[in-house]
Design a protein around this motif. Structure first.
Motif, PDB file in Angstrom:
ATOM      1  N   LEU A 152     -21.491  -0.953 -57.706  1.00 33.11           N
ATOM      2  CA  LEU A 152     -21.307   0.439 -57.279  1.00 33.11           C
ATOM      3  C   LEU A 152     -22.642   1.148 -57.083  1.00 33.11           C
ATOM      4  O   LEU A 152     -22.756   2.060 -56.264  1.00 33.11           O
ATOM      5  CB  LEU A 152     -20.428   1.198 -58.279  1.00 33.11           C
ATOM      6  N   ARG A 153     -23.663   0.719 -57.788  1.00 34.15           N
ATOM      7  CA  ARG A 153     -24.992   1.325 -57.602  1.00 34.15           C
ATOM      8  C   ARG A 153     -25.585   0.958 -56.252  1.00 34.15           C
ATOM      9  O   ARG A 153     -26.435   1.680 -55.734  1.00 34.15           O
ATOM     10  CB  ARG A 153     -25.937   0.905 -58.729  1.00 34.15           C
ATOM     11  N   ASN A 154     -25.153  -0.168 -55.682  1.00 38.48           N
ATOM     12  CA  ASN A 154     -25.582  -0.502 -54.320  1.00 38.48           C
ATOM     13  C   ASN A 154     -25.038   0.515 -53.345  1.00 38.48           C
ATOM     14  O   ASN A 154     -25.657   0.854 -52.345  1.00 38.48           O
ATOM     15  CB  ASN A 154     -25.043  -1.870 -53.884  1.00 38.48           C
ATOM     16  N   ARG A 155     -23.841   0.985 -53.640  1.00 45.12           N
ATOM     17  CA  ARG A 155     -23.182   1.938 -52.753  1.00 45.12           C
ATOM     18  C   ARG A 155     -23.733   3.333 -52.994  1.00 45.12           C
ATOM     19  O   ARG A 155     -23.911   4.104 -52.074  1.00 45.12           O
ATOM     20  CB  ARG A 155     -21.682   1.897 -53.024  1.00 45.12           C
ATOM     21  N   GLN A 156     -23.986   3.658 -54.231  1.00 40.23           N
ATOM     22  CA  GLN A 156     -24.401   5.009 -54.593  1.00 40.23           C
ATOM     23  C   GLN A 156     -25.530   4.946 -55.639  1.00 40.23           C
ATOM     24  O   GLN A 156     -25.275   5.019 -56.833  1.00 40.23           O
ATOM     25  CB  GLN A 156     -23.172   5.749 -55.136  1.00 40.23           C
ATOM     26  N   PRO A 157     -26.771   4.767 -55.166  1.00 42.54           N
ATOM     27  CA  PRO A 157     -27.901   4.586 -56.093  1.00 42.54           C
ATOM     28  C   PRO A 157     -28.051   5.723 -57.107  1.00 42.54           C
ATOM     29  O   PRO A 157     -28.551   5.514 -58.203  1.00 42.54           O
ATOM     30  CB  PRO A 157     -29.116   4.528 -55.163  1.00 42.54           C
ATOM     31  N   GLU A 158     -27.582   6.917 -56.751  1.00 41.46           N
ATOM     32  CA  GLU A 158     -27.638   8.068 -57.658  1.00 41.46           C
ATOM     33  C   GLU A 158     -26.999   7.768 -59.019  1.00 41.46           C
ATOM     34  O   GLU A 158     -27.435   8.285 -60.038  1.00 41.46           O
ATOM     35  CB  GLU A 158     -26.856   9.235 -57.041  1.00 41.46           C
ATOM     36  N   TRP A 159     -25.954   6.954 -58.994  1.00 45.78           N
ATOM     37  CA  TRP A 159     -25.224   6.673 -60.219  1.00 45.78           C
ATOM     38  C   TRP A 159     -26.050   5.838 -61.193  1.00 45.78           C
ATOM     39  O   TRP A 159     -25.697   5.701 -62.345  1.00 45.78           O
ATOM     40  CB  TRP A 159     -23.892   5.977 -59.919  1.00 45.78           C
ATOM     41  N   GLY A 160     -27.135   5.276 -60.687  1.00 46.62           N
ATOM     42  CA  GLY A 160     -28.008   4.480 -61.531  1.00 46.62           C
ATOM     43  C   GLY A 160     -28.655   5.280 -62.645  1.00 46.62           C
ATOM     44  O   GLY A 160     -29.122   4.722 -63.629  1.00 46.62           O
ATOM     45  N   ARG A 161     -28.635   6.581 -62.513  1.00 44.53           N
ATOM     46  CA  ARG A 161     -29.268   7.424 -63.525  1.00 44.53           C
ATOM     47  C   ARG A 161     -28.468   7.499 -64.811  1.00 44.53           C
ATOM     48  O   ARG A 161     -29.011   7.823 -65.859  1.00 44.53           O
ATOM     49  CB  ARG A 161     -29.443   8.835 -62.984  1.00 44.53           C
ATOM     50  N   ALA A 162     -27.185   7.264 -64.701  1.00 43.62           N
ATOM     51  CA  ALA A 162     -26.350   7.338 -65.898  1.00 43.62           C
ATOM     52  C   ALA A 162     -26.759   6.234 -66.863  1.00 43.62           C
ATOM     53  O   ALA A 162     -26.813   5.066 -66.507  1.00 43.62           O
ATOM     54  CB  ALA A 162     -24.879   7.183 -65.519  1.00 43.62           C
ATOM     55  N   GLY A 163     -27.090   6.620 -68.074  1.00 44.51           N
ATOM     56  CA  GLY A 163     -27.579   5.638 -69.016  1.00 44.51           C
ATOM     57  C   GLY A 163     -26.492   4.821 -69.673  1.00 44.51           C
ATOM     58  O   GLY A 163     -26.604   3.608 -69.803  1.00 44.51           O
ATOM     59  N   GLU A 164     -25.440   5.467 -70.020  1.00 47.38           N
ATOM     60  CA  GLU A 164     -24.448   4.843 -70.868  1.00 47.38           C
ATOM     61  C   GLU A 164     -23.151   4.661 -70.074  1.00 47.38           C
ATOM     62  O   GLU A 164     -22.915   5.370 -69.104  1.00 47.38           O
ATOM     63  CB  GLU A 164     -24.295   5.804 -72.055  1.00 47.38           C
ATOM     64  N   TRP A 165     -22.329   3.686 -70.456  1.00 50.23           N
ATOM     65  CA  TRP A 165     -21.196   3.322 -69.598  1.00 50.23           C
ATOM     66  C   TRP A 165     -20.204   4.462 -69.375  1.00 50.23           C
ATOM     67  O   TRP A 165     -19.714   4.657 -68.276  1.00 50.23           O
ATOM     68  CB  TRP A 165     -20.517   2.043 -70.092  1.00 50.23           C
ATOM     69  N   ARG A 166     -19.954   5.243 -70.423  1.00 47.71           N
ATOM     70  CA  ARG A 166     -18.990   6.336 -70.256  1.00 47.71           C
ATOM     71  C   ARG A 166     -19.532   7.411 -69.316  1.00 47.71           C
ATOM     72  O   ARG A 166     -18.801   7.954 -68.489  1.00 47.71           O
ATOM     73  CB  ARG A 166     -18.644   6.961 -71.616  1.00 47.71           C
ATOM     74  N   GLU A 167     -20.819   7.648 -69.425  1.00 50.95           N
ATOM     75  CA  GLU A 167     -21.467   8.635 -68.550  1.00 50.95           C
ATOM     76  C   GLU A 167     -21.391   8.174 -67.087  1.00 50.95           C
ATOM     77  O   GLU A 167     -21.136   8.965 -66.180  1.00 50.95           O
ATOM     78  CB  GLU A 167     -22.926   8.771 -68.997  1.00 50.95           C
ATOM     79  N   PHE A 168     -21.620   6.883 -66.894  1.00 53.51           N
ATOM     80  CA  PHE A 168     -21.550   6.324 -65.542  1.00 53.51           C
ATOM     81  C   PHE A 168     -20.189   6.613 -64.907  1.00 53.51           C
ATOM     82  O   PHE A 168     -20.091   7.107 -63.782  1.00 53.51           O
ATOM     83  CB  PHE A 168     -21.801   4.811 -65.580  1.00 53.51           C
ATOM     84  N   TRP A 169     -19.129   6.313 -65.655  1.00 50.21           N
ATOM     85  CA  TRP A 169     -17.780   6.444 -65.090  1.00 50.21           C
ATOM     86  C   TRP A 169     -17.350   7.893 -64.947  1.00 50.21           C
ATOM     87  O   TRP A 169     -16.623   8.236 -64.015  1.00 50.21           O
ATOM     88  CB  TRP A 169     -16.777   5.613 -65.904  1.00 50.21           C
ATOM     89  N   ARG A 170     -17.799   8.746 -65.859  1.00 45.63           N
ATOM     90  CA  ARG A 170     -17.504  10.172 -65.693  1.00 45.63           C
ATOM     91  C   ARG A 170     -18.062  10.660 -64.361  1.00 45.63           C
ATOM     92  O   ARG A 170     -17.386  11.329 -63.593  1.00 45.63           O
ATOM     93  CB  ARG A 170     -18.118  10.988 -66.845  1.00 45.63           C
ATOM     94  N   GLY A 171     -19.301  10.289 -64.090  1.00 50.31           N
ATOM     95  CA  GLY A 171     -19.957  10.717 -62.853  1.00 50.31           C
ATOM     96  C   GLY A 171     -19.317  10.101 -61.617  1.00 50.31           C
ATOM     97  O   GLY A 171     -19.072  10.785 -60.623  1.00 50.31           O
ATOM     98  N   ALA A 172     -19.046   8.807 -61.687  1.00 48.09           N
ATOM     99  CA  ALA A 172     -18.516   8.098 -60.520  1.00 48.09           C
ATOM    100  C   ALA A 172     -17.125   8.624 -60.142  1.00 48.09           C
ATOM    101  O   ALA A 172     -16.850   8.916 -58.974  1.00 48.09           O
ATOM    102  CB  ALA A 172     -18.469   6.598 -60.798  1.00 48.09           C
ATOM    103  N   ILE A 173     -16.259   8.779 -61.149  1.00 41.96           N
ATOM    104  CA  ILE A 173     -14.883   9.222 -60.873  1.00 41.96           C
ATOM    105  C   ILE A 173     -14.856  10.687 -60.421  1.00 41.96           C
ATOM    106  O   ILE A 173     -13.982  11.095 -59.679  1.00 41.96           O
ATOM    107  CB  ILE A 173     -13.966   8.965 -62.102  1.00 41.96           C
ATOM    108  N   GLU A 174     -15.847  11.442 -60.859  1.00 36.40           N
ATOM    109  CA  GLU A 174     -15.911  12.818 -60.389  1.00 36.40           C
ATOM    110  C   GLU A 174     -16.205  12.868 -58.887  1.00 36.40           C
ATOM    111  O   GLU A 174     -15.736  13.740 -58.182  1.00 36.40           O
ATOM    112  CB  GLU A 174     -17.031  13.534 -61.147  1.00 36.40           C
TER     113      GLU A 174
END
Ligand SMILES: [Zn+2]
Length: 179
Positions: A138-160
Motif C-alpha cells: 500500500l505504501r507503493n500506492r500511497q507513499p504518504e502512509w509510510g509515515r505511520a510508525g505503528e500498525w494501528r496508526e497506519f490503518w487508521r490513516g489508510a482507512i480514513e
C-alpha cells in the motif's frame, strides 16, 4: 489474484452494474494460463446481504477459459472473498477497534445485528498478522502512509482516506491473497 472488481461500493451498485456494464467484470486474462479471451460462464450465488436479506441471492459472475478449460469468478469490491460479511461491516468493526474500543464493547455495540465477538477477534488478528505484507504494497500506492510508525496508526490513516474494500481490491489486483 485479480478476483476483485474495484469501485463497487454496495450490493445494489453491483446488481445495477452487472446489467448496465457487464464488461467491467470480465477479467483481462485467465488467472490460470494468462489467455486473454475469457467467456461468460453464468454465475454462482452468495448470501451477501445479511441485513434484511432482500437482495439475496446475489449473483457473482463466472468466466470460462477456452485455453486451459479453467473457470474463475469476479467479485464486486463490496464483497469479501471467503467471508460472509461485507467489507463495510468489517471496516466499521476495525475502525472501532483501531480507535481503542475493546472487543467486548464492540461486540456489545453490534449485539444482535452484527458479527460475533469471535468473528471480530479473527478480523482483528488477521489485520495485525498481515500488516507488514499489506502495508508494504500500500505504501507503493500511497507513499504518504509510510509515515505511520505503528500498525494501528497506519490503518487508521489508510482507512480514513480510502475504504477498506478498495484497499483490499488494490492488494488483490497486486496479486496478494485477500483477506
Ligand atoms: Zn486459462
Amino acid at each position: 489474484m485479480a478476483r476483485i472488481v474495484p469501485l463497487v461500493a454496495t450490493v445494489e451498485e453491483h446488481l445495477a452494474k452487472w446489467i448496465s456494464r457487464p464488461e467491467d467484470y470480465r477479467p483481462k486474462q485467465c488467472p490460470h494460463c494468462g489467455l486473454a479471451r475469457l467467456w461468460c460462464h453464468g454465475h454462482y450465488c452468495r448470501k451477501a446481504d445479511r441485513g434484511s436479506g432482500e437482495l439475496n441471492p446475489v449473483p457473482v459472475p463466472r468466466y470460462y477459459c477456452p485455453g486451459c478449460k479453467g473457470t474463475c469468478s469476479r467479485l464486486p469490491s463490496c464483497m469479501a472473498p471467503r467471508r460472509w460479511y461485507l467489507w463495510s461491516v468489517q471496516q466499521a468493526v476495525l475502525v472501532c477497534l483501531l480507535a481503542g474500543v475493546s472487543l467486548e464493547q464492540c461486540a456489545a455495540q453490534w449485539a444482535e445485528r452484527g458479527p460475533a465477538l469471535s468473528t471480530m477477534r479473527r478480523w482483528w488478528r488477521w489485520l495485525k498478522a498481515r500488516h507488514m505484507e499489506f502495508a508494504f504494497r500500500l505504501r507503493n500506492r500511497q507513499p504518504e502512509w509510510g509515515r505511520a510508525g505503528e500498525w494501528r496508526e497506519f490503518w487508521r490513516g489508510a482507512i480514513e482516506e480510502e475504504p477498506l474494500r478498495e484497499l483490499m481490491a488494490y492488494l488483490d489486483n497486486e496479486g496478494l491473497i485477500v483477506p
